[in-house]
Design a protein around this motif. Structure first.
Motif, PDB file in Angstrom:
ATOM      1  N   LEU A 150       0.850  -1.189   0.000  1.00  0.00           N
ATOM      2  CA  LEU A 150       0.000   0.000   0.000  1.00  0.00           C
ATOM      3  C   LEU A 150       0.888   1.242   0.000  1.00  0.00           C
ATOM      4  CD1 LEU A 150      -2.785   1.388   0.386  1.00  0.00           C
ATOM      5  CD2 LEU A 150      -2.474   1.066   2.853  1.00  0.00           C
TER       6      LEU A 150
ATOM      7  N   LEU B 138       4.344   7.612   1.413  1.00  0.00           N
ATOM      8  CA  LEU B 138       4.105   6.683   2.500  1.00  0.00           C
ATOM      9  C   LEU B 138       3.960   5.292   1.903  1.00  0.00           C
ATOM     10  CD1 LEU B 138       3.669   7.235   5.495  1.00  0.00           C
ATOM     11  CD2 LEU B 138       1.219   7.156   5.096  1.00  0.00           C
TER      12      LEU B 138
ATOM     13  N   TYR C  26       3.660   0.933   3.037  1.00  0.00           N
ATOM     14  CA  TYR C  26       3.509  -0.090   4.077  1.00  0.00           C
ATOM     15  C   TYR C  26       4.396  -1.297   3.764  1.00  0.00           C
ATOM     16  CZ  TYR C  26      -0.570   2.258   6.113  1.00  0.00           C
ATOM     17  OH  TYR C  26      -1.414   3.152   6.734  1.00  0.00           O
TER      18      TYR C  26
ATOM     19  N   ILE D 261       7.114  -2.382   4.835  1.00  0.00           N
ATOM     20  CA  ILE D 261       7.649  -3.150   5.964  1.00  0.00           C
ATOM     21  C   ILE D 261       6.525  -3.509   6.937  1.00  0.00           C
ATOM     22  CG2 ILE D 261       9.950  -2.138   5.753  1.00  0.00           C
ATOM     23  CD1 ILE D 261       9.253  -0.572   8.387  1.00  0.00           C
ATOM     24  N   GLY D 262       5.279  -3.362   6.504  1.00  0.00           N
ATOM     25  CA  GLY D 262       4.148  -3.771   7.329  1.00  0.00           C
ATOM     26  C   GLY D 262       3.558  -2.654   8.158  1.00  0.00           C
ATOM     27  N   GLN D 263       4.239  -1.541   8.189  1.00  0.00           N
ATOM     28  CA  GLN D 263       3.749  -0.371   8.920  1.00  0.00           C
ATOM     29  C   GLN D 263       3.949   0.851   8.028  1.00  0.00           C
ATOM     30  OE1 GLN D 263       6.490  -1.429  12.294  1.00  0.00           O
ATOM     31  NE2 GLN D 263       4.775  -0.658  13.501  1.00  0.00           N
ATOM     32  N   PRO D 264       3.166   1.885   8.250  1.00  0.00           N
ATOM     33  CA  PRO D 264       3.339   3.067   7.385  1.00  0.00           C
ATOM     34  C   PRO D 264       4.666   3.769   7.683  1.00  0.00           C
ATOM     35  CG  PRO D 264       1.754   3.523   9.133  1.00  0.00           C
ATOM     36  CD  PRO D 264       2.095   2.068   9.240  1.00  0.00           C
TER      37      PRO D 264
END
Lengths: 477, 176
Positions: free
Chosen positions: A246, A262, A264, A266-269
């Motif tokens: 995303l 931005l 995701y 690495i799994g986080q924003p």
């Protein structure tokens, strides 16, 4: 004359004088290009004469000029004749293939701005070749209602496209500015067209154009989202990200050569910086929780961003060289969506510290925060105009979210659009046009609107692609 | 019905604890039977996350599948990150179950589609953080918890009405 300012008498006989000047220029068959120094020498006397005449006939009596400070613009009728194709030797070729393509782009640019009304070439009395070889017969152009006429020629040399153009004031029968030559690799022919459109726009409005600029945005199809980049008119689209992560909120650097966005992945924003010309990508810090809303400072040295690492979303300033972080807001509410003033001294942002999301301004060091919006219970996503005079933002109310503007003192607020979900306003490089995304159902499209609230236009995208989160680049020269 | 739901939630949650929560978020195919997915959980086969995103839950008859999710999902009012009493109950229950293990916990915060992308990212974070703080208050170690806001990017239901929006304003516990 509508909203246009022209104080002089359009029937001044300077037109006749200019026609004779034009005849002399053409007799020598050496137009005075600003980028052709060798030819310039021969043309100096004529140049001086032209300038003197322009000063007298043009400025003293009121030059052709669109007054763009008022609302309810009346577009200027302009004749954009196809450029003629020239052989390498300078002879006029029969068919104007390149010249026609070029003028199609120029015409589309100027028409979309809402400030110009390109006239139908079918009504033109002079052919492009006649216009180029003999100069404008101003009476013919007056007859069809043109107030300005553009003539030009194009040829190829050493793999490059060379375009020469002239802009004429039909009523005064004068040149508006000098002739100008643009040269670019043939594959960048659209860029040449946009340069010409910028030049016409600038000469007739007194402001810089915005046609040689790009848009980055989030493209989507189904559940897939990716970063995309294209010219401001929707041409030359290139997709920048290809993994399935995303991605959100790309933001052009002040140089136009880098983006923050931005992702995701690495799994986080997390915020990434992406270099347009090298393709290099680098994460910009990895703080626990939310990392979002990257905003470039105008000098390109700092990024304002939102981090939640200290308990709730607050705005911070990150030194891009050292990575050093400085906290700018401190309260129990959401603070997000920072956007710098063009001089870098202030930051407009979004906060719900008073109970609902509203627009605030603070000094770039975090002090002196003050509220700008008091109407409505949802005001968000502010974006400071590069001209500095207005802030665009999203105002919610009655189940609708509209693009609105307000000045930095909190005065002169007004909604420009009226739709169910408009958001992500971003400004054209000259601070004239606002680009935004509009959601209807599960579709999202990009639109532009003049900051006066006129001339709302859909931005061309391939049909099946959704567009959101636009960011408008500075001029690309 | 309520007891049934509780039973379902319990079984479902045991499934999650058994490590099946890592089943990736499914597309429509595996979620088509969402209305009957309670059955899948109830026979103890350990499928962690019934249903999934989107179309399967659009069916009003499929709300049973949605109710099964209440075990790990708490909902919020519009523009709010305040935990309701009901949300606290759900979280307290989760805290109890999670205290029996020591694995990492991810809490995702979500919003409905109204409002700006940027503000919703912040609001989603506040929702995830509110749920996280509550778990910590119930004895869960803070360093087990990671919060991720998706803003309005990951709706459970893609409808454009209050019914859909209510389902989408949520904080969701997932194992990672």
């Amino acid at each position: 004359m509508g909203k246009r300012c022209r104080q002089g008498d359009p029937l001044l006989n300077t037109g006749v004088v200019h026609s004779s000047v034009w005849a002399r220029i053409k007799a020598r068959a050496v137009p005075y290009f600003v980028t052709a120094p060798s030819k310039l020498v021969a043309m100096v006397p004529v140049c001086v004469l032209a300038v003197v005449l322009f000063m007298q006939g043009g400025l003293a009596h009121g030059a052709l000029r669109i007054d763009i400070t008022k609302g309810g613009l009346q577009p200027l009728p302009i004749a954009l004749s196809d450029f003629v194709d020239l052989s390498p030797g300078g002879a006029v070729l029969g068919q104007n293939v390149s010249g026609h393509k070029l003028m199609e782009v120029v015409t589309a640019d100027l028409e979309r701005s809402g400030l110009f009304k390109p006239l139908d070439p079918k009504t033109f009395i002079q052919t492009p070749a006649e216009l180029w070889q003999q100069g404008p017969n101003f009476r013919d152009w007056r007859l069809i209602g043109a107030e300005a006429v553009v003539s030009g020629a194009v040829h190829e040399k050493d793999g490059k496209l060379v375009a020469d153009f002239f802009l004429h004031d039909v009523f005064q029968g004068t040149l508006v500015g000098k002739g100008k030559r643009f040269t670019a690799p043939v594959r960048d022919w659209r860029h040449v067209a946009h340069r010409i459109a910028d030049e016409i726009y600038t000469r007739l409005t007194g402001e810089s154009g915005y046609f040689t600029s790009r848009i980055t945005f989030v493209a989507s199809k189904g559940d897939m989202k990716w970063l995309s980049l294209m010219d401001q008119d929707g041409a030359n689209r290139v997709d920048l990200t290809h993994d399935r992560s995303l991605v959100l909120t790309p933001r052009f650097a002040p140089t136009g050569e880098q983006l923050f966005y931005l992702s995701y992945e690495i799994g986080q924003p997390r915020i990434f910086r992406w270099d347009l010309y090298t393709g290099k990508k680098a994460i910009q810090g990895d703080y626990p929780g939310l990392n979002s809303t990257p905003a470039w400072s105008p000098d390109g040295q700092y990024m304002a961003l939102t981090l939640s690492k200290d308990g709730n979303p607050e705005i911070y300033l990150r030194n891009l060289r050292s990575g050093e972080l400085r906290r700018l807001t401190e309260n129990n509410a959401i603070d997000t969506s920072p956007s710098f003033s063009p001089d870098g001294s202030q930051i407009v942002f979004n906060s719900d510290r008073a109970g609902s999301p509203q627009i605030y301004v603070m000094d770039a060091n975090g002090g002196n925060a003050r509220r700008l919006t008091f109407e409505g219970s949802y005001n968000a996503a502010p974006s400071w105009s590069p001209r500095g005079d207005y802030i665009a933002y999203v105002s919610g109310g009655g189940g609708r979210f509209r693009i609105s503007v307000i000045d930095p003192k909190g005065q002169n607020g007004r909604a420009l659009t009226d739709s169910w979900m408009d958001e992500s306003p971003t400004w054209s490089p000259n601070g004239r046009v606002i680009l935004f995304s509009r959601q209807s159902g599960s579709q999202s499209r990009l639109y532009t609107i003049d900051f006066t609230g006129h001339n709302e236009r859909l931005v061309n995208l391939e049909d099946s692609i959704n567009g959101s989160d636009p960011s408008w680049s500075p001029l690309v020269h | 019905m309520k007891r049934l739901a509780t039973l379902f939630v319990t079984v479902l949650f045991l499934g999650v604890l058994a490590g099946c929560g890592a089943v990736p978020k499914e597309g429509p195919e595996s979620g088509v039977g969402a209305a009957g997915s309670g059955g899948v959980g109830a026979d103890g086969s350990g499928v962690g996350r019934p249903g999934g995103y989107g179309s399967n839950l659009d069916d009003p008859n499929g709300m049973g599948g949605g109710r099964g999710d209440m075990g790990r999902i708490v909902h919020f009012d519009f523009n709010s990150a305040m935990l309701s009493a009901e949300a606290e109950q759900v979280l307290a229950y989760n805290a109890k179950m999670l205290s029996k293990s020591s694995g990492p916990i991810q809490i995702e915060g979500h919003c409905d589609e109204r409002g700006t992308r940027e503000y919703n990212l912040a609001l989603g974070q506040q929702r995830a953080d509110a749920a996280a703080r509550f778990l910590v208050s119930q004895g869960i170690q803070a360093n087990r918890i990671r919060t991720v806001s998706y803003g309005k990017e990951r709706p459970v239901i893609k409808g454009h009405d209050e019914t859909s929006w209510r389902q989408n304003r949520r904080a969701e516990l997932v194992s990672r």
